[in-house]
Design a protein around this motif. Structure first.
Motif, mmCIF file in Angstrom:
data_model
loop_
_atom_site.group_PDB
_atom_site.id
_atom_site.type_symbol
_atom_site.label_atom_id
_atom_site.label_comp_id
_atom_site.label_asym_id
_atom_site.label_seq_id
_atom_site.Cartn_x
_atom_site.Cartn_y
_atom_site.Cartn_z
ATOM 1 N N VAL A 36 0.837 -1.200 0.000
ATOM 2 C CA VAL A 36 0.000 0.000 0.000
ATOM 3 C C VAL A 36 0.872 1.251 0.000
ATOM 4 C CG1 VAL A 36 -1.760 1.290 1.255
ATOM 5 C CG2 VAL A 36 -1.870 -1.209 1.180
ATOM 6 N N GLY A 37 1.917 1.233 0.797
ATOM 7 C CA GLY A 37 2.781 2.403 0.890
ATOM 8 C C GLY A 37 3.404 2.798 -0.427
ATOM 9 N N VAL A 38 3.882 1.812 -1.181
ATOM 10 C CA VAL A 38 4.548 2.104 -2.452
ATOM 11 C C VAL A 38 3.576 2.707 -3.464
ATOM 12 C CG1 VAL A 38 5.611 1.041 -4.483
ATOM 13 C CG2 VAL A 38 6.441 0.471 -2.202
ATOM 14 N N VAL A 39 2.402 2.077 -3.628
ATOM 15 C CA VAL A 39 1.473 2.593 -4.642
ATOM 16 C C VAL A 39 0.947 3.975 -4.255
ATOM 17 C CG1 VAL A 39 0.796 0.301 -5.452
ATOM 18 C CG2 VAL A 39 -0.536 1.394 -3.640
ATOM 19 N N VAL A 40 0.771 4.214 -2.957
ATOM 20 C CA VAL A 40 0.288 5.521 -2.527
ATOM 21 C C VAL A 40 1.364 6.584 -2.733
ATOM 22 C CG1 VAL A 40 -0.469 6.888 -0.539
ATOM 23 C CG2 VAL A 40 -1.376 4.586 -0.877
ATOM 24 N N GLU A 41 2.591 6.264 -2.350
ATOM 25 C CA GLU A 41 3.656 7.260 -2.478
ATOM 26 C C GLU A 41 3.919 7.605 -3.935
ATOM 27 O OE1 GLU A 41 8.108 8.177 -0.657
ATOM 28 O OE2 GLU A 41 7.077 6.310 -0.165
ATOM 29 N N ARG A 42 3.863 6.606 -4.800
ATOM 30 C CA ARG A 42 4.056 6.881 -6.227
ATOM 31 C C ARG A 42 2.925 7.723 -6.807
ATOM 32 N NH1 ARG A 42 6.225 0.990 -8.512
ATOM 33 N NH2 ARG A 42 8.393 1.253 -7.803
ATOM 34 N N ALA A 43 1.738 7.553 -6.259
ATOM 35 C CA ALA A 43 0.586 8.292 -6.795
ATOM 36 C C ALA A 43 0.492 9.708 -6.246
ATOM 37 C CB ALA A 43 -0.706 7.527 -6.496
ATOM 38 N N VAL A 44 0.694 9.868 -4.945
ATOM 39 C CA VAL A 44 0.410 11.164 -4.322
ATOM 40 C C VAL A 44 1.654 11.931 -3.908
ATOM 41 C CG1 VAL A 44 -1.742 10.184 -3.461
ATOM 42 C CG2 VAL A 44 0.213 10.341 -1.923
ATOM 43 N N GLY A 74 -4.982 4.592 6.863
ATOM 44 C CA GLY A 74 -5.058 5.976 6.429
ATOM 45 C C GLY A 74 -4.571 6.138 5.002
ATOM 46 N N LEU A 75 -3.491 5.430 4.662
ATOM 47 C CA LEU A 75 -2.983 5.449 3.291
ATOM 48 C C LEU A 75 -4.015 4.865 2.328
ATOM 49 C CD1 LEU A 75 0.676 4.167 3.896
ATOM 50 C CD2 LEU A 75 -0.042 6.535 3.518
ATOM 51 N N ALA A 76 -4.589 3.715 2.715
ATOM 52 C CA ALA A 76 -5.561 3.049 1.841
ATOM 53 C C ALA A 76 -6.813 3.887 1.649
ATOM 54 C CB ALA A 76 -5.921 1.682 2.421
ATOM 55 N N GLY A 77 -7.318 4.482 2.735
ATOM 56 C CA GLY A 77 -8.511 5.317 2.630
ATOM 57 C C GLY A 77 -8.289 6.518 1.733
ATOM 58 N N VAL A 85 -8.712 -3.533 1.735
ATOM 59 C CA VAL A 85 -9.900 -3.117 2.491
ATOM 60 C C VAL A 85 -10.907 -4.254 2.592
ATOM 61 C CG1 VAL A 85 -11.844 -1.510 2.571
ATOM 62 C CG2 VAL A 85 -9.580 -0.697 1.889
ATOM 63 N N ALA A 86 -11.050 -5.028 1.527
ATOM 64 C CA ALA A 86 -11.967 -6.174 1.569
ATOM 65 C C ALA A 86 -11.528 -7.180 2.627
ATOM 66 C CB ALA A 86 -12.026 -6.837 0.196
ATOM 67 N N SER A 137 -9.960 4.399 10.863
ATOM 68 C CA SER A 137 -8.732 4.882 10.226
ATOM 69 C C SER A 137 -8.907 5.030 8.719
ATOM 70 C CB SER A 137 -7.580 3.921 10.532
ATOM 71 O OG SER A 137 -7.316 3.887 11.914
ATOM 72 N N LEU A 138 -9.630 4.110 8.096
ATOM 73 C CA LEU A 138 -9.914 4.231 6.666
ATOM 74 C C LEU A 138 -10.698 5.505 6.369
ATOM 75 C CD1 LEU A 138 -10.869 0.523 5.887
ATOM 76 C CD2 LEU A 138 -8.987 1.774 4.821
ATOM 77 N N VAL A 139 -11.714 5.763 7.168
ATOM 78 C CA VAL A 139 -12.525 6.965 6.961
ATOM 79 C C VAL A 139 -11.689 8.222 7.223
ATOM 80 C CG1 VAL A 139 -14.514 8.271 7.811
ATOM 81 C CG2 VAL A 139 -14.706 5.805 7.437
ATOM 82 N N SER A 140 -10.817 8.169 8.221
ATOM 83 C CA SER A 140 -9.933 9.310 8.485
ATOM 84 C C SER A 140 -9.052 9.582 7.271
ATOM 85 C CB SER A 140 -9.065 9.030 9.714
ATOM 86 O OG SER A 140 -9.844 8.856 10.879
ATOM 87 N N GLY A 141 -8.520 8.502 6.677
ATOM 88 C CA GLY A 141 -7.722 8.666 5.463
ATOM 89 C C GLY A 141 -8.547 9.190 4.302
ATOM 90 N N MET A 142 -9.797 8.748 4.207
ATOM 91 C CA MET A 142 -10.667 9.230 3.127
ATOM 92 C C MET A 142 -10.949 10.718 3.272
ATOM 93 S SD MET A 142 -13.233 5.916 3.048
ATOM 94 C CE MET A 142 -14.568 6.794 2.246
ATOM 95 N N ILE A 143 -11.164 11.160 4.506
ATOM 96 C CA ILE A 143 -11.405 12.586 4.735
ATOM 97 C C ILE A 143 -10.177 13.400 4.338
ATOM 98 C CG2 ILE A 143 -11.809 14.333 6.513
ATOM 99 C CD1 ILE A 143 -13.498 12.215 7.993
ATOM 100 N N ALA A 144 -9.003 12.919 4.749
ATOM 101 C CA ALA A 144 -7.775 13.606 4.346
ATOM 102 C C ALA A 144 -7.598 13.547 2.837
ATOM 103 C CB ALA A 144 -6.574 12.973 5.049
#
Length: 241
Positions: A68-76, A112-115, A139-140, A194-201
């Motif tokens: 998750v960390g790698v795909v998020v960091e590359r995207a954002v 948080g990253l996933a959300g 998430v599933a 935590s997922l929802v917190s990440g989604m809000i961010a």
């Protein structure tokens, strides 16, 4: 290069080695509401460093942090990665202390990253297919685990993968994933919070505007002073997720 993810993974490995080499590390760093009230303020952060459920939690969280960390960091990017990681950690820790949930682990920060990535994928175009697979599957699995245990986690992950293959519009599957996260949060599941917190961010940092504007002079006018800029939409990338 995903240097923030790499750094986080190194810290996680070092913390895991420390907790098994020095058994006193876990009780000193895990969540303890009594300890915080007594002035042990570090327990607001240090529960992220200890995996109190054993070696399988160490392995699962390390693998999911990497994926998750790698795909998020590359995207954002690096900065937004830190924002999403912190959002998940803050939301999860707040919920844990509010509900007197003991223990520790960095899965809440990974959530948080996933959300945030769910929102990013819904907002961006074109989107990263591999990121969708990783985040939706993660998430599933968490939803299945939270509502039905290990077998339910496996079944939920399988269903999610099939949905990504069968459903033409991947954003529908991502939207369902977001609903699952909200359902988990409603059930007072720490991962869901935590997922929802990440989604809000993620809503605050997502690339909602995909169309740029460029200035084009109006032709047929005689002097430079009468040239007026005209805003037109640049074509959007036509690559559905």
């Amino acid at each position: 290069m995903p240097i923030i993810t790499a750094a986080a993974a190194v810290i996680a490995v070092a913390a895991a080695i420390a907790q098994y080499a020095i058994p006193a590390v876990v009780p000193a760093l895990e969540r303890s509401r009594t300890g915080v009230v007594a002035g042990e303020w570090w327990r607001l952060v240090t529960p992220l460093l200890v995996q109190t459920l054993g070696w399988y939690q160490v392995v699962l969280n390390l693998v999911t942090l990497a994926l998750v960390g790698v795909v998020v960091e590359r995207a954002v990017g690096h900065g937004r990665w830190v924002v999403l990681f912190a959002a998940g950690a803050l939301g999860g820790q707040f919920a844990a202390y509010a509900t007197r949930e003991p223990g520790g682990g960095d899965s809440i920060a990974i959530c948080g990253l996933a959300g945030g990535m769910i929102v990013w994928l819904l907002a961006s175009r074109p989107a990263d297919r591999w990121a969708a697979w990783i985040v939706v599957g993660y998430v599933a699995a968490l939803a299945g685990w939270g509502f039905g245990g290990v077998r339910a986690a496996a079944v939920a992950s399988l269903v999610a993968m099939v949905a990504l293959v069968v459903v033409p519009d991947k954003r529908f599957t991502l939207a369902v994933t977001a609903v699952c996260a909200i359902a988990m949060a409603s059930a007072y599941d720490l991962h869901g919070v935590s997922l929802v917190s990440g989604m809000i961010a993620g809503i605050l940092i997502a690339p909602w505007r995909q169309r740029g504007a460029q200035a084009i002079p109006v032709t047929g006018l005689s002097t430079p002073d009468t040239i007026a800029p005209q805003l037109v939409d640049a074509p959007a990338a036509n690559d559905p997720l």
